[in-house]
Design an enzyme around this catalytic site. Structure first.
Site, PDB file in Angstrom:
ATOM      1  N   TYR A   1       0.811  -1.210   0.000  1.00 52.59           N
ATOM      2  CA  TYR A   1       0.000   0.000   0.000  1.00 52.59           C
ATOM      3  C   TYR A   1       0.848   1.263   0.000  1.00 52.59           C
ATOM      4  O   TYR A   1       0.491   2.259  -0.610  1.00 52.59           O
ATOM      5  CB  TYR A   1      -0.886   0.038   1.262  1.00 52.59           C
ATOM      6  CG  TYR A   1      -2.214  -0.636   1.104  1.00 52.59           C
ATOM      7  CD1 TYR A   1      -2.299  -2.000   0.884  1.00 52.59           C
ATOM      8  CD2 TYR A   1      -3.390   0.090   1.206  1.00 52.59           C
ATOM      9  CE1 TYR A   1      -3.533  -2.615   0.756  1.00 52.59           C
ATOM     10  CE2 TYR A   1      -4.629  -0.513   1.087  1.00 52.59           C
ATOM     11  CZ  TYR A   1      -4.692  -1.873   0.858  1.00 52.59           C
ATOM     12  OH  TYR A   1      -5.907  -2.472   0.739  1.00 52.59           O
TER      13      TYR A   1
ATOM     14  N   LYS B   1       2.506 -15.167   2.908  1.00 51.20           N
ATOM     15  CA  LYS B   1       2.778 -15.876   1.652  1.00 51.20           C
ATOM     16  C   LYS B   1       4.289 -16.124   1.605  1.00 51.20           C
ATOM     17  O   LYS B   1       4.987 -15.763   0.656  1.00 51.20           O
ATOM     18  CB  LYS B   1       2.284 -15.020   0.465  1.00 51.20           C
ATOM     19  CG  LYS B   1       2.315 -15.709  -0.890  1.00 51.20           C
ATOM     20  CD  LYS B   1       1.268 -16.795  -1.065  1.00 51.20           C
ATOM     21  CE  LYS B   1       1.476 -17.523  -2.376  1.00 51.20           C
ATOM     22  NZ  LYS B   1       0.604 -18.706  -2.538  1.00 51.20           N
TER      23      LYS B   1
ATOM     24  N   ASP C   1      -3.546 -18.075   0.615  1.00 49.97           N
ATOM     25  CA  ASP C   1      -4.496 -18.782  -0.256  1.00 49.97           C
ATOM     26  C   ASP C   1      -5.254 -19.856   0.537  1.00 49.97           C
ATOM     27  O   ASP C   1      -6.477 -19.981   0.450  1.00 49.97           O
ATOM     28  CB  ASP C   1      -3.801 -19.366  -1.505  1.00 49.97           C
ATOM     29  CG  ASP C   1      -2.507 -20.117  -1.212  1.00 49.97           C
ATOM     30  OD1 ASP C   1      -2.038 -20.077  -0.049  1.00 49.97           O
ATOM     31  OD2 ASP C   1      -1.966 -20.750  -2.129  1.00 49.97           O
TER      32      ASP C   1
ATOM     33  N   ASP D   1      -7.050  -6.718   4.072  1.00 51.75           N
ATOM     34  CA  ASP D   1      -8.120  -6.031   3.339  1.00 51.75           C
ATOM     35  C   ASP D   1      -9.030  -7.061   2.679  1.00 51.75           C
ATOM     36  O   ASP D   1     -10.256  -7.019   2.808  1.00 51.75           O
ATOM     37  CB  ASP D   1      -7.498  -5.112   2.286  1.00 51.75           C
ATOM     38  CG  ASP D   1      -8.538  -4.397   1.443  1.00 51.75           C
ATOM     39  OD1 ASP D   1      -9.521  -3.907   2.012  1.00 51.75           O
ATOM     40  OD2 ASP D   1      -8.359  -4.324   0.207  1.00 51.75           O
TER      41      ASP D   1
ATOM     42  N   ASP E   1     -13.165  -8.529   3.912  1.00 47.05           N
ATOM     43  CA  ASP E   1     -14.382  -8.494   3.089  1.00 47.05           C
ATOM     44  C   ASP E   1     -14.975  -9.898   2.990  1.00 47.05           C
ATOM     45  O   ASP E   1     -16.195 -10.088   3.049  1.00 47.05           O
ATOM     46  CB  ASP E   1     -14.073  -7.986   1.666  1.00 47.05           C
ATOM     47  CG  ASP E   1     -14.293  -6.476   1.501  1.00 47.05           C
ATOM     48  OD1 ASP E   1     -14.000  -5.730   2.453  1.00 47.05           O
ATOM     49  OD2 ASP E   1     -14.748  -6.055   0.417  1.00 47.05           O
TER      50      ASP E   1
HETATM   51  C1  IPM Z   1     -10.706  -0.609   3.363  1.00 49.33           C
HETATM   52  C2  IPM Z   1     -10.645  -0.073   1.948  1.00 49.33           C
HETATM   53  C3  IPM Z   1      -9.379   0.744   1.752  1.00 49.33           C
HETATM   54  C4  IPM Z   1      -8.201  -0.216   1.876  1.00 49.33           C
HETATM   55  C5  IPM Z   1      -9.283   1.525   0.434  1.00 49.33           C
HETATM   56  C6  IPM Z   1     -10.462   2.411   0.207  1.00 49.33           C
HETATM   57  C7  IPM Z   1      -8.024   2.350   0.391  1.00 49.33           C
HETATM   58  O1  IPM Z   1     -10.772  -1.099   1.016  1.00 49.33           O
HETATM   59  O2  IPM Z   1     -10.661   0.193   4.296  1.00 49.33           O
HETATM   60  O3  IPM Z   1     -10.854  -1.825   3.541  1.00 49.33           O
HETATM   61  O4  IPM Z   1      -7.831  -0.872   0.893  1.00 49.33           O
HETATM   62  O5  IPM Z   1      -7.652  -0.287   2.977  1.00 49.33           O
HETATM   63 MN    MN Z   2     -11.333  -3.000   1.902  1.00 46.18          MN
END
Ligand code: IPM
Ligand code: MN
Ligand code: NAD
Length: 347
Positions: free
Chosen positions: A136, A186, A218, A242, A246
């Site tokens: 990042y 990884k 993975d 990240d 999700d």
């Molecule tokens: C999160 C988002 C951010 C990240 C983006 C918007 C920069 O996806 O907070 O999970 O990748 O950290």
């Molecule tokens: Mn995110």
């Protein structure tokens, strides 16, 4: 209690409004809220996604409640002017290196998970995501190779002290839970991950009670949907965290349910849902505000040590869900504001 409120773009303002209502409904003494512009909204007004005035508000606050940033109409801008730079800039400028993303199934919500109910019922984990390093924040660019081809490149790197401090957060979190820490990397391919793993093992010596394990990312993605009950605390880098968070949200039922805390060394923190600005449903009263409301609970707990009101918010959310409060993300038809009403009523 000085709280900066940065609503941002898309559904950001809609979900933040409900979390602010919940905070106000608690009647906390000394609550002081200051708004600020971030993201595309800030770019349109100030020419920058994270204007100086916003950064100053953030620095002066004890805690920040953040909605979301991101606006596809800004995707053509140079990277440093894109909405996402607001959240990345705040994380970096305020030294918010530790991102806590808990994922636990609410009672009776097994049927809403993307997993089979008997598998979903076991989910109670905490993802500890490093937030100040990794690919990042490395150098990056698009360059032209000698033969004329364009090449995009991003530098992935972790220094040992960066790994060590997030390792301590992971181990301490595990000490307060089931004493199981799974480090996800990884290391079979990446040198960045090999150092990460070595440092995790070094730090483990200071926490003899915690059972440390390692898993390739993975496999972790697969195990998270195969048998999520095996995880207690997961510690991982910025990019893997990240993605896995999700994924964890759908194991719980919706991305509209997962809150997060981004912490520095002291008590200062930024609190936001893990989701983004959801442009596809923005402005339609369709966003689930519960992730942001639960982020407000994390704010009270982590930045102010206010356990009782934090638990009150969480109990009100759990009761609302138990009573059948469902937004569009959970197959229901309750709007953002109606869900906020339902939580406030139950407080
Ligand atoms: C999160 C988002 C951010 C990240 C983006 C918007 C920069 O996806 O907070 O999970 O990748 O950290
Ligand atoms: Mn995110
Ligand atoms: P997203 O999280 O915004 O949306 C993904 C999907 O989930 C969409 O279908 C959306 O409608 C749904 N969703 C998200 N939050 C919801 C909620 N509270 N209730 C109901 N449904 C919800 O991810 P994306 O579409 O990949 O990204 C959109 C924008 O948000 C991009 O500009 C991205 O960079 C940004 N983003 C910002 C943050 C942040 O501010 N921390 C986090 C992630 C993405």
């Amino acid at each position: 209690m000085k709280i900066a409120v940065f609503a941002g773009d898309g559904i950001g303002p809609e979900v933040t409004e409900q979390a602010v209502r919940v905070l106000r409904a608690l009647g906390l003494p000394g609550l002081e809220l200051t708004e600020g512009d971030v993201g595309g909204a800030a770019y349109n007004k100030h020419g920058h996604p994270l204007p100086e005035v916003t950064l100053a508000t953030a620095r002066a606050a004890d805690a920040i409640l953040f909605g979301a940033v991101g606006d596809f109409s800004c995707d053509h801008l140079e990277r440093h002017l894109r909405p996402e730079q607001a959240i990345l800039g705040l994380r970096k400028e305020l030294g918010l290196f530790a991102n806590l993303r808990p994922a636990r199934l609410f009672a009776g919500m097994e049927g809403f998970s993307a997993l089979r109910p008997e598998v979903a019922g076991q989910i109670d984990l905490l993802i500890v995501r490093e937030l100040n390093g990794d690919v990042y924040f490395g150098e990056k660019g698009i360059r032209t190779l000698p033969d004329g081809r364009r090449q995009g490149w991003d530098m992935m790197a972790y220094a040992e002290d960066e790994v060590r401090r997030i390792a301590h957060v992971g181990f301490r979190a595990a000490m307060g839970r089931k004493k199981k820490l799974c480090s996800v990397d990884k290391a079979n391919v990446l040198e960045t991950s090999q150092l990460w793993r070595n440092v995790m093992i070094e730090v483990a010596a200071e926490y003899p009670e915690v059972e440390l394990s390692h898993m390739y990312v993975d496999n972790a993605a697969m195990q998270l949907v195969r048998a999520p009950g095996q995880f207690d605390v997961v510690v991982t880098g910025n990019l893997f965290g990240d993605i896995l968070s999700d994924q964890a949200s759908m194991c719980v039922g919706s991305i509209g349910l997962l809150a997060s805390a981004s912490l520095a060394e002291g008590t200062k923190g930024l609190y936001e849902p893990i989701h983004g600005s959801a442009p596809d449903i923005a402005g339609q009263d369709k966003a689930n505000p519960l992730a942001t409301i639960l982020s407000a609970a994390m704010l009270l707990r982590h930045s102010f040590g206010a356990e009782a009101p934090a638990a009150r918010i969480e109990a009100a959310v759990a009761r609302a869900l138990g009573d059948g409060v469902r937004g569009f993300d959970l197959g229901g038809s309750m709007g953002t504001r109606a869900i906020g009403d339902a939580v406030v009523e139950r407080l």
